[in-house]
Enzyme design. Structure first.
Site, PDB file in Angstrom:
ATOM      1  N   HIS A  43       0.790  -1.259   0.028  1.00  0.00           N
ATOM      2  CA  HIS A  43      -0.112  -0.087   0.095  1.00  0.00           C
ATOM      3  C   HIS A  43       0.827   1.365  -0.100  1.00  0.00           C
ATOM      4  O   HIS A  43       1.170   1.795   1.089  1.00  0.00           O
ATOM      5  CB  HIS A  43      -0.721   0.083   1.437  1.00  0.00           C
ATOM      6  CG  HIS A  43      -2.104   1.018   1.235  1.00  0.00           C
ATOM      7  ND1 HIS A  43      -3.450   0.561   1.815  1.00  0.00           N
ATOM      8  CD2 HIS A  43      -1.971   2.300   1.041  1.00  0.00           C
ATOM      9  CE1 HIS A  43      -4.004   1.703   1.570  1.00  0.00           C
ATOM     10  NE2 HIS A  43      -3.476   2.542   1.156  1.00  0.00           N
ATOM     11  N   GLU A  70      -2.682  -1.641  -3.276  1.00  0.00           N
ATOM     12  CA  GLU A  70      -3.584  -1.112  -2.741  1.00  0.00           C
ATOM     13  C   GLU A  70      -3.498   0.561  -2.879  1.00  0.00           C
ATOM     14  O   GLU A  70      -2.145   0.982  -2.475  1.00  0.00           O
ATOM     15  CB  GLU A  70      -3.980  -1.352  -1.443  1.00  0.00           C
ATOM     16  CG  GLU A  70      -3.947  -2.758  -0.948  1.00  0.00           C
ATOM     17  CD  GLU A  70      -4.010  -2.911   0.318  1.00  0.00           C
ATOM     18  OE1 GLU A  70      -4.598  -3.924   0.860  1.00  0.00           O
ATOM     19  OE2 GLU A  70      -3.653  -1.969   1.227  1.00  0.00           O
ATOM     20  N   HIS A 190      -8.455  -6.294   6.623  1.00  0.00           N
ATOM     21  CA  HIS A 190      -8.066  -5.404   7.603  1.00  0.00           C
ATOM     22  C   HIS A 190      -8.504  -6.079   9.113  1.00  0.00           C
ATOM     23  O   HIS A 190      -9.620  -6.642   9.258  1.00  0.00           O
ATOM     24  CB  HIS A 190      -9.175  -4.212   7.679  1.00  0.00           C
ATOM     25  CG  HIS A 190      -8.279  -2.952   7.703  1.00  0.00           C
ATOM     26  ND1 HIS A 190      -7.986  -2.568   9.207  1.00  0.00           N
ATOM     27  CD2 HIS A 190      -7.727  -2.038   7.125  1.00  0.00           C
ATOM     28  CE1 HIS A 190      -7.439  -1.457   9.121  1.00  0.00           C
ATOM     29  NE2 HIS A 190      -7.044  -1.184   7.944  1.00  0.00           N
TER      30      HIS A 190
HETATM   31  N1  PXP Z   1      -6.786  -4.224   2.881  1.00  0.00           N
HETATM   32  C1  PXP Z   1      -6.679  -2.854   2.890  1.00  0.00           C
HETATM   33  C2  PXP Z   1      -7.389  -1.981   1.988  1.00  0.00           C
HETATM   34  C3  PXP Z   1      -5.752  -2.002   3.515  1.00  0.00           C
HETATM   35  O1  PXP Z   1      -5.557  -0.619   3.653  1.00  0.00           O
HETATM   36  C4  PXP Z   1      -5.048  -2.945   4.804  1.00  0.00           C
HETATM   37  C5  PXP Z   1      -4.043  -2.221   5.426  1.00  0.00           C
HETATM   38  O2  PXP Z   1      -2.992  -1.623   4.679  1.00  0.00           O
HETATM   39  C6  PXP Z   1      -5.227  -4.400   4.643  1.00  0.00           C
HETATM   40  C7  PXP Z   1      -6.347  -4.852   3.919  1.00  0.00           C
HETATM   41  C8  PXP Z   1      -4.665  -5.214   5.732  1.00  0.00           C
HETATM   42  O3  PXP Z   1      -5.023  -4.839   7.027  1.00  0.00           O
HETATM   43  P1  PXP Z   1      -4.254  -5.364   8.127  1.00  0.00           P
HETATM   44  O4  PXP Z   1      -2.882  -4.688   8.337  1.00  0.00           O
HETATM   45  O5  PXP Z   1      -4.956  -5.017   9.368  1.00  0.00           O
HETATM   46  O6  PXP Z   1      -4.232  -6.938   8.123  1.00  0.00           O
END
Ligand code: PXP
Length: 240
Positions: A43, A70, A190
């Site tokens: 990301h 992302e 997430h």
């Molecule tokens: N999906 C998206 C769109 C995110 O922004 C993030 C965090 O960068 C994640 C998934 C992964 O989340 P986590 O780090 O809480 O596993």
């Protein structure tokens, strides 16, 4: 089978804290794949607080599984993704100063904008996933805008899960079923972790992919990355 994409942002956070190349983000991505990860997610944020643009270009030649980028489709992000041509781009409506993504798109309100952006990526063969809250209307408009997949924002799922797992699943049912019914792919991400992951994939076995960063990297501090990936894949295998 639901694929595990390892989000390696936090490995870059650790590296950047010192300014050198320890840990080596690119090597880490390679090793995650060697240990069974079926994708690598990054990301890159405009302030390059973790993954840098240079990392994204380097990873393009390293990742042999699915590469997922992302981010908020601002011009600089669009240019980077169009150049790197990953397997998948996940569109996230996060503000620049935001600590982490904490909501999905209003795909109805931003329908015209999303339709145009999705088309640009699809024209060069990049699969497009749109990050949404668990609302079937948001899933429906993402599909209408041309998205190949939606990624359900699972922050609220994780928050409720420890207290009331059944209610946490129910909160996602309509949106997950809408994606299935419309024939678009389904991702989730997430705050997924070794406690809450199996229940989610068991409830929605058509889930294509989860991307997991924070909890997985934290688990790796205790278990090591090889054993951690093994345990996440076991949780996804639906057999326990
Ligand atoms: N999906 C998206 C769109 C995110 O922004 C993030 C965090 O960068 C994640 C998934 C992964 O989340 P986590 O780090 O809480 O596993």
């Amino acid at each position: 089978m639901t694929r595990l994409s390892v989000n390696i942002n936090k490995v870059a956070t650790l590296r950047n804290a010192r300014g050198g190349n320890l840990p080596d983000v690119e090597q880490f991505a390679k090793d995650c794949e060697g240990f069974g990860a079926e994708g690598i997610t990054v990301h890159p944020r405009p302030d390059e607080r973790h993954i840098t643009r240079a990392d994204v270009y380097a990873l393009k030649d390293i990742v042999t599984t699915e590469f997922n980028i992302e981010g908020n489709p601002e011009p600089a992000f669009m240019e980077l993704v169009l150049e790197v041509q990953p397997t998948q781009v996940t569109l996230v409506p996060d503000a620049r100063e935001q600590l982490t993504s904490n909501h999905g798109w209003d795909t109805q309100m931003h329908f015209a904008k999303l339709t145009a952006i999705i088309q640009r990526f699809k024209n060069v063969g990049i699969r497009v996933s749109v990050f949404v809250d668990p609302d079937p209307v948001m899933v429906e408009y993402a599909a209408k805008a041309g998205a190949d997949r939606v990624e359900l924002y699972t922050g609220p799922y994780a928050e409720l899960y420890d207290e009331n797992p059944a209610a946490a699943i129910e909160m996602y049912r309509a949106a997950a079923e809408k994606a299935h019914e419309l024939g678009i792919g389904l991702n989730a991400g997430h705050d997924l972790n070794l406690r809450n992951l199996n229940a989610f994939v068991s409830a929605f076995p058509w889930l294509d992919e989860v991307s997991i960063g924070q909890a997985l990297i934290a688990d790796a501090l205790y278990l090591g990355i090889k054993e951690t990936i093994k345990q996440y894949k076991y949780a996804l295998s639906n057999s326990n």
